[in-house]
Design a protein around this motif. Sequence first.
Motif, PDB file in Angstrom:
ATOM      1  N   ARG A  45     -17.314  -3.486 -16.281  1.00 29.82           N
ATOM      2  CA  ARG A  45     -16.087  -3.471 -17.070  1.00 29.82           C
ATOM      3  C   ARG A  45     -15.034  -2.638 -16.348  1.00 29.82           C
ATOM      4  N   GLU A  46     -13.816  -3.173 -16.267  1.00 28.37           N
ATOM      5  CA  GLU A  46     -12.742  -2.556 -15.490  1.00 28.37           C
ATOM      6  C   GLU A  46     -11.570  -2.193 -16.395  1.00 28.37           C
ATOM      7  N   GLY A  47     -11.072  -0.983 -16.275  1.00 25.18           N
ATOM      8  CA  GLY A  47      -9.896  -0.572 -17.023  1.00 25.18           C
ATOM      9  C   GLY A  47      -8.653  -1.246 -16.462  1.00 25.18           C
ATOM     10  N   VAL A  48      -7.839  -1.831 -17.330  1.00 29.00           N
ATOM     11  CA  VAL A  48      -6.657  -2.578 -16.909  1.00 29.00           C
ATOM     12  C   VAL A  48      -5.377  -1.800 -17.215  1.00 29.00           C
ATOM     13  N   ALA A  49      -5.256  -1.315 -18.448  1.00 30.45           N
ATOM     14  CA  ALA A  49      -4.039  -0.604 -18.850  1.00 30.45           C
ATOM     15  C   ALA A  49      -4.349   0.261 -20.053  1.00 30.45           C
ATOM     16  N   ALA A  50      -3.579   1.326 -20.220  1.00 30.40           N
ATOM     17  CA  ALA A  50      -3.772   2.231 -21.357  1.00 30.40           C
ATOM     18  C   ALA A  50      -2.424   2.783 -21.790  1.00 30.40           C
ATOM     19  N   ILE A  51      -2.355   3.168 -23.073  1.00 32.81           N
ATOM     20  CA  ILE A  51      -1.119   3.707 -23.623  1.00 32.81           C
ATOM     21  C   ILE A  51      -1.446   4.753 -24.665  1.00 32.81           C
ATOM     22  N   MET A  52      -0.642   5.826 -24.675  1.00 33.09           N
ATOM     23  CA  MET A  52      -0.803   6.883 -25.668  1.00 33.09           C
ATOM     24  C   MET A  52       0.161   6.671 -26.815  1.00 33.09           C
ATOM     25  N   THR A  53      -0.047   7.395 -27.911  1.00 35.74           N
ATOM     26  CA  THR A  53       0.860   7.287 -29.046  1.00 35.74           C
ATOM     27  C   THR A  53       2.272   7.691 -28.669  1.00 35.74           C
ATOM     28  N   GLY A  54       2.444   8.588 -27.719  1.00 41.35           N
ATOM     29  CA  GLY A  54       3.782   8.988 -27.298  1.00 41.35           C
ATOM     30  C   GLY A  54       4.448   8.009 -26.362  1.00 41.35           C
ATOM     31  N   GLY A  55       3.699   6.997 -25.895  1.00 36.01           N
ATOM     32  CA  GLY A  55       4.270   5.980 -25.030  1.00 36.01           C
ATOM     33  C   GLY A  55       3.873   6.063 -23.575  1.00 36.01           C
ATOM     34  N   THR A  56       3.198   7.133 -23.160  1.00 38.44           N
ATOM     35  CA  THR A  56       2.745   7.235 -21.774  1.00 38.44           C
ATOM     36  C   THR A  56       1.788   6.096 -21.455  1.00 38.44           C
ATOM     37  N   THR A  57       2.011   5.449 -20.313  1.00 38.33           N
ATOM     38  CA  THR A  57       1.179   4.312 -19.930  1.00 38.33           C
ATOM     39  C   THR A  57       0.508   4.554 -18.575  1.00 38.33           C
ATOM     40  N   ASN A  58      -0.512   3.768 -18.337  1.00 37.73           N
ATOM     41  CA  ASN A  58      -1.232   3.817 -17.069  1.00 37.73           C
ATOM     42  C   ASN A  58      -1.749   2.412 -16.788  1.00 37.73           C
ATOM     43  N   TYR A  59      -1.703   2.002 -15.531  1.00 37.05           N
ATOM     44  CA  TYR A  59      -2.124   0.661 -15.157  1.00 37.05           C
ATOM     45  C   TYR A  59      -3.059   0.719 -13.956  1.00 37.05           C
ATOM     46  N   ALA A  60      -3.994  -0.198 -13.910  1.00 42.27           N
ATOM     47  CA  ALA A  60      -4.805  -0.362 -12.715  1.00 42.27           C
ATOM     48  C   ALA A  60      -3.903  -0.898 -11.600  1.00 42.27           C
ATOM     49  N   PRO A  61      -4.137  -0.480 -10.363  1.00 42.12           N
ATOM     50  CA  PRO A  61      -3.280  -0.952  -9.260  1.00 42.12           C
ATOM     51  C   PRO A  61      -3.221  -2.478  -9.146  1.00 42.12           C
TER      52      PRO A  61
END
Length: 126
Positions: A45-61
């Motif tokens: 299983r691979e992480g694709v994207a994530a988001i916090m309640t404040g709006g901070t995001t993170n994406y897999a390259p």
Amino acid sequence: QVQLFESGGGLVQPGGSLRLSCRRSEMTVRHYSMGWFRQAPGEEREGVAAIMTGGTTNYAPSVKGRFRISKDNADDTLYLDMNNLRPEDTGVYFCALSWRPVIPDAPISSSDFSYWGQGTQVTVSS
């Protein structure tokens, strides 16, 4: 107990677009993170994207610049807009919820997430 329900998967041609949705059951906790993961047959299983309640995001390259994660706080729904899809994007996509913060540019680890949906299949093929 948090429940998550994904929808929106399907078959799409390479270069096409798809939007996934994840509806969350009601909860009183206000600070949390949500993410999208995917799993291809025989792969981890691979992480694709994530988001916090404040709006901070993170994406897999591999998806940065093509996918966009967002959420609608009014109806407790998480979205993943996927553009310029490639055959290697094929897999079962899961949404998940975490009590941990999102750290930009850090790996999105499944071990940080406590609650999972049942998954929705995305197939990119001509």
